[in-house]
Design a protein around this motif. Structure first.
Motif, PDB file in Angstrom:
ATOM      1  N   ASP A  77      72.955 112.747  48.854  1.00  0.00           N
ATOM      2  CA  ASP A  77      74.395 112.526  48.705  1.00  0.00           C
ATOM      3  C   ASP A  77      75.107 113.123  49.906  1.00  0.00           C
ATOM      4  O   ASP A  77      75.133 114.344  50.071  1.00  0.00           O
ATOM      5  CB  ASP A  77      74.882 113.171  47.411  1.00  0.00           C
ATOM      6  N   ALA A  78      75.691 112.284  50.739  1.00  0.00           N
ATOM      7  CA  ALA A  78      76.356 112.751  51.962  1.00  0.00           C
ATOM      8  C   ALA A  78      77.545 113.653  51.655  1.00  0.00           C
ATOM      9  O   ALA A  78      77.916 114.493  52.473  1.00  0.00           O
ATOM     10  CB  ALA A  78      76.816 111.556  52.794  1.00  0.00           C
ATOM     11  N   ASN A  79      78.152 113.512  50.481  1.00  0.00           N
ATOM     12  CA  ASN A  79      79.321 114.317  50.125  1.00  0.00           C
ATOM     13  C   ASN A  79      78.960 115.661  49.497  1.00  0.00           C
ATOM     14  O   ASN A  79      79.820 116.481  49.250  1.00  0.00           O
ATOM     15  CB  ASN A  79      80.225 113.540  49.165  1.00  0.00           C
ATOM     16  N   PHE A  80      77.670 115.869  49.221  1.00  0.00           N
ATOM     17  CA  PHE A  80      77.228 117.113  48.588  1.00  0.00           C
ATOM     18  C   PHE A  80      76.900 118.147  49.653  1.00  0.00           C
ATOM     19  O   PHE A  80      76.143 117.872  50.574  1.00  0.00           O
ATOM     20  CB  PHE A  80      75.990 116.836  47.722  1.00  0.00           C
ATOM     21  N   THR A  81      77.489 119.327  49.557  1.00  0.00           N
ATOM     22  CA  THR A  81      77.192 120.406  50.493  1.00  0.00           C
ATOM     23  C   THR A  81      75.827 120.971  50.135  1.00  0.00           C
ATOM     24  O   THR A  81      75.636 121.493  49.043  1.00  0.00           O
ATOM     25  CB  THR A  81      78.249 121.527  50.394  1.00  0.00           C
ATOM     26  N   LYS A  82      74.891 120.855  51.062  1.00  0.00           N
ATOM     27  CA  LYS A  82      73.524 121.267  50.790  1.00  0.00           C
ATOM     28  C   LYS A  82      73.250 122.684  51.293  1.00  0.00           C
ATOM     29  O   LYS A  82      72.244 122.939  51.935  1.00  0.00           O
ATOM     30  CB  LYS A  82      72.564 120.245  51.396  1.00  0.00           C
TER      31      LYS A  82
ATOM     32  N   SER B 217      68.295 121.557  56.456  1.00  0.00           N
ATOM     33  CA  SER B 217      69.609 121.954  56.960  1.00  0.00           C
ATOM     34  C   SER B 217      70.690 121.525  55.980  1.00  0.00           C
ATOM     35  O   SER B 217      70.404 120.990  54.909  1.00  0.00           O
ATOM     36  CB  SER B 217      69.847 121.274  58.309  1.00  0.00           C
ATOM     37  N   LEU B 218      71.961 121.726  56.379  1.00  0.00           N
ATOM     38  CA  LEU B 218      73.067 121.294  55.535  1.00  0.00           C
ATOM     39  C   LEU B 218      73.078 119.775  55.356  1.00  0.00           C
ATOM     40  O   LEU B 218      73.649 119.259  54.411  1.00  0.00           O
ATOM     41  CB  LEU B 218      74.401 121.765  56.111  1.00  0.00           C
ATOM     42  N   LEU B 219      72.447 119.044  56.257  1.00  0.00           N
ATOM     43  CA  LEU B 219      72.395 117.586  56.140  1.00  0.00           C
ATOM     44  C   LEU B 219      71.196 117.100  55.345  1.00  0.00           C
ATOM     45  O   LEU B 219      71.259 116.086  54.672  1.00  0.00           O
ATOM     46  CB  LEU B 219      72.366 116.941  57.534  1.00  0.00           C
ATOM     47  N   THR B 220      70.090 117.816  55.434  1.00  0.00           N
ATOM     48  CA  THR B 220      68.846 117.342  54.828  1.00  0.00           C
ATOM     49  C   THR B 220      68.322 118.270  53.738  1.00  0.00           C
ATOM     50  O   THR B 220      67.163 118.142  53.334  1.00  0.00           O
ATOM     51  CB  THR B 220      67.752 117.191  55.900  1.00  0.00           C
ATOM     52  N   GLY B 221      69.141 119.183  53.267  1.00  0.00           N
ATOM     53  CA  GLY B 221      68.678 120.178  52.303  1.00  0.00           C
ATOM     54  C   GLY B 221      68.082 119.572  51.041  1.00  0.00           C
ATOM     55  O   GLY B 221      68.582 118.583  50.512  1.00  0.00           O
ATOM     56  N   HIS B 222      66.995 120.165  50.593  1.00  0.00           N
ATOM     57  CA  HIS B 222      66.341 119.759  49.358  1.00  0.00           C
ATOM     58  C   HIS B 222      65.605 120.970  48.787  1.00  0.00           C
ATOM     59  O   HIS B 222      65.568 122.038  49.400  1.00  0.00           O
ATOM     60  CB  HIS B 222      65.400 118.576  49.596  1.00  0.00           C
ATOM     61  N   ILE B 223      65.051 120.811  47.607  1.00  0.00           N
ATOM     62  CA  ILE B 223      64.404 121.922  46.911  1.00  0.00           C
ATOM     63  C   ILE B 223      62.967 121.539  46.580  1.00  0.00           C
ATOM     64  O   ILE B 223      62.709 120.448  46.070  1.00  0.00           O
ATOM     65  CB  ILE B 223      65.118 122.251  45.588  1.00  0.00           C
TER      66      ILE B 223
ATOM     67  N   LEU C 232      56.824 127.144  51.840  1.00  0.00           N
ATOM     68  CA  LEU C 232      57.390 128.379  52.412  1.00  0.00           C
ATOM     69  C   LEU C 232      57.494 128.339  53.938  1.00  0.00           C
ATOM     70  O   LEU C 232      57.952 129.303  54.539  1.00  0.00           O
ATOM     71  CB  LEU C 232      56.539 129.591  52.007  1.00  0.00           C
ATOM     72  N   LYS C 233      57.121 127.241  54.558  1.00  0.00           N
ATOM     73  CA  LYS C 233      57.067 127.208  56.023  1.00  0.00           C
ATOM     74  C   LYS C 233      58.406 127.552  56.671  1.00  0.00           C
ATOM     75  O   LYS C 233      58.449 128.275  57.648  1.00  0.00           O
ATOM     76  CB  LYS C 233      56.544 125.871  56.514  1.00  0.00           C
ATOM     77  N   ASP C 234      59.516 127.050  56.150  1.00  0.00           N
ATOM     78  CA  ASP C 234      60.829 127.359  56.734  1.00  0.00           C
ATOM     79  C   ASP C 234      61.239 128.810  56.506  1.00  0.00           C
ATOM     80  O   ASP C 234      61.912 129.403  57.338  1.00  0.00           O
ATOM     81  CB  ASP C 234      61.917 126.445  56.167  1.00  0.00           C
ATOM     82  N   VAL C 235      60.829 129.359  55.384  1.00  0.00           N
ATOM     83  CA  VAL C 235      61.186 130.748  55.085  1.00  0.00           C
ATOM     84  C   VAL C 235      60.636 131.672  56.153  1.00  0.00           C
ATOM     85  O   VAL C 235      61.307 132.580  56.603  1.00  0.00           O
ATOM     86  CB  VAL C 235      60.677 131.160  53.679  1.00  0.00           C
ATOM     87  N   TRP C 236      59.421 131.410  56.602  1.00  0.00           N
ATOM     88  CA  TRP C 236      58.801 132.306  57.580  1.00  0.00           C
ATOM     89  C   TRP C 236      59.320 132.067  58.995  1.00  0.00           C
ATOM     90  O   TRP C 236      59.297 132.944  59.824  1.00  0.00           O
ATOM     91  CB  TRP C 236      57.291 132.162  57.543  1.00  0.00           C
ATOM     92  N   GLN C 237      59.809 130.881  59.278  1.00  0.00           N
ATOM     93  CA  GLN C 237      60.347 130.599  60.608  1.00  0.00           C
ATOM     94  C   GLN C 237      61.733 131.194  60.780  1.00  0.00           C
ATOM     95  O   GLN C 237      62.084 131.669  61.848  1.00  0.00           O
ATOM     96  CB  GLN C 237      60.411 129.085  60.854  1.00  0.00           C
ATOM     97  N   THR C 238      62.538 131.143  59.739  1.00  0.00           N
ATOM     98  CA  THR C 238      63.915 131.620  59.850  1.00  0.00           C
ATOM     99  C   THR C 238      64.110 133.004  59.243  1.00  0.00           C
ATOM    100  O   THR C 238      65.171 133.576  59.354  1.00  0.00           O
ATOM    101  CB  THR C 238      64.880 130.630  59.168  1.00  0.00           C
ATOM    102  N   ASP C 239      63.075 133.516  58.589  1.00  0.00           N
ATOM    103  CA  ASP C 239      63.105 134.851  57.991  1.00  0.00           C
ATOM    104  C   ASP C 239      64.277 135.025  57.035  1.00  0.00           C
ATOM    105  O   ASP C 239      64.989 136.014  57.065  1.00  0.00           O
ATOM    106  CB  ASP C 239      63.127 135.928  59.085  1.00  0.00           C
ATOM    107  N   ASP C 240      64.505 134.028  56.196  1.00  0.00           N
ATOM    108  CA  ASP C 240      65.568 134.155  55.203  1.00  0.00           C
ATOM    109  C   ASP C 240      65.001 133.888  53.817  1.00  0.00           C
ATOM    110  O   ASP C 240      65.055 132.791  53.299  1.00  0.00           O
ATOM    111  CB  ASP C 240      66.748 133.236  55.511  1.00  0.00           C
ATOM    112  N   THR C 241      64.484 134.920  53.200  1.00  0.00           N
ATOM    113  CA  THR C 241      63.871 134.795  51.890  1.00  0.00           C
ATOM    114  C   THR C 241      64.898 134.547  50.796  1.00  0.00           C
ATOM    115  O   THR C 241      64.521 134.393  49.641  1.00  0.00           O
ATOM    116  CB  THR C 241      63.031 136.045  51.559  1.00  0.00           C
TER     117      THR C 241
END
Length: 159
Positions: free
Chosen positions: A29-34, A78-84, A140-149
């Protein structure tokens, strides 16, 4: 503890939790802040709806806490491609019911797809977890690259 030891410890811990199912939740959803916070809130809401459908309206009562489904949510993108990426520890007798909660054909009514209830344009993919260490390493790959747990949320929250 250095970064490598921390990552290894997290992977060992998560792999030992016996999560049975993986779900990738995408808002689409382009209107959803991710943002991380917005995606965390969606994951908490999805978990609540799962609990309500598996256990019933009193899912959070003290006597039902042992029946709850532990879950882990990891925000990626990112804010554009965020997912869980979600991992759930579902009792074997509830596997079919759990998987049915996300069926694409159930778009309306009380049994509608849980993710579509929260994000009308959202999509999700549910799969059993066979290689826990590999799956957790991937999520967890992004967590270790950006160090934001803070991208990680574990449920159910403490009472």
């Amino acid at each position: 503890m250095n970064k490598v030891e921390l990552k290894t410890s997290w992977l060992d811990f998560l792999s030992s939790q016996d999560f049975s199912h993986a779900i990738t939740f995408k808002p689409n959803d382009a209107n959803f802040t991710k943002s991380v916070a917005a995606l965390h809130r969606l994951f908490v809401k999805a978990h609540m709806l799962i609990q309500r459908r598996l256990i019933g309206r009193g899912f959070n009562l003290t006597q039902n806490r042992a029946r709850q489904t532990p879950a882990l949510g990891i925000v990626e993108g990112s804010l554009l491609t965020g997912h869980i990426h979600g991992a759930f520890k579902v009792a074997p007798e509830d596997w079919a019911k759990f998987e049915g909660l996300f069926a694409e054909e159930k778009r309306r009514g009380p049994d509608r797809n849980i993710w579509r209830t929260l994000v009308a344009s959202g999509t999700c993919v549910v799969e059993p977890i066979y290689g826990a260490k590999g799956w957790h390493s991937y999520t967890l790959k992004d967590v270790w690259q950006t160090d934001d747990t803070d991208r990680v949320v574990m449920l159910p929250l403490s009472a």
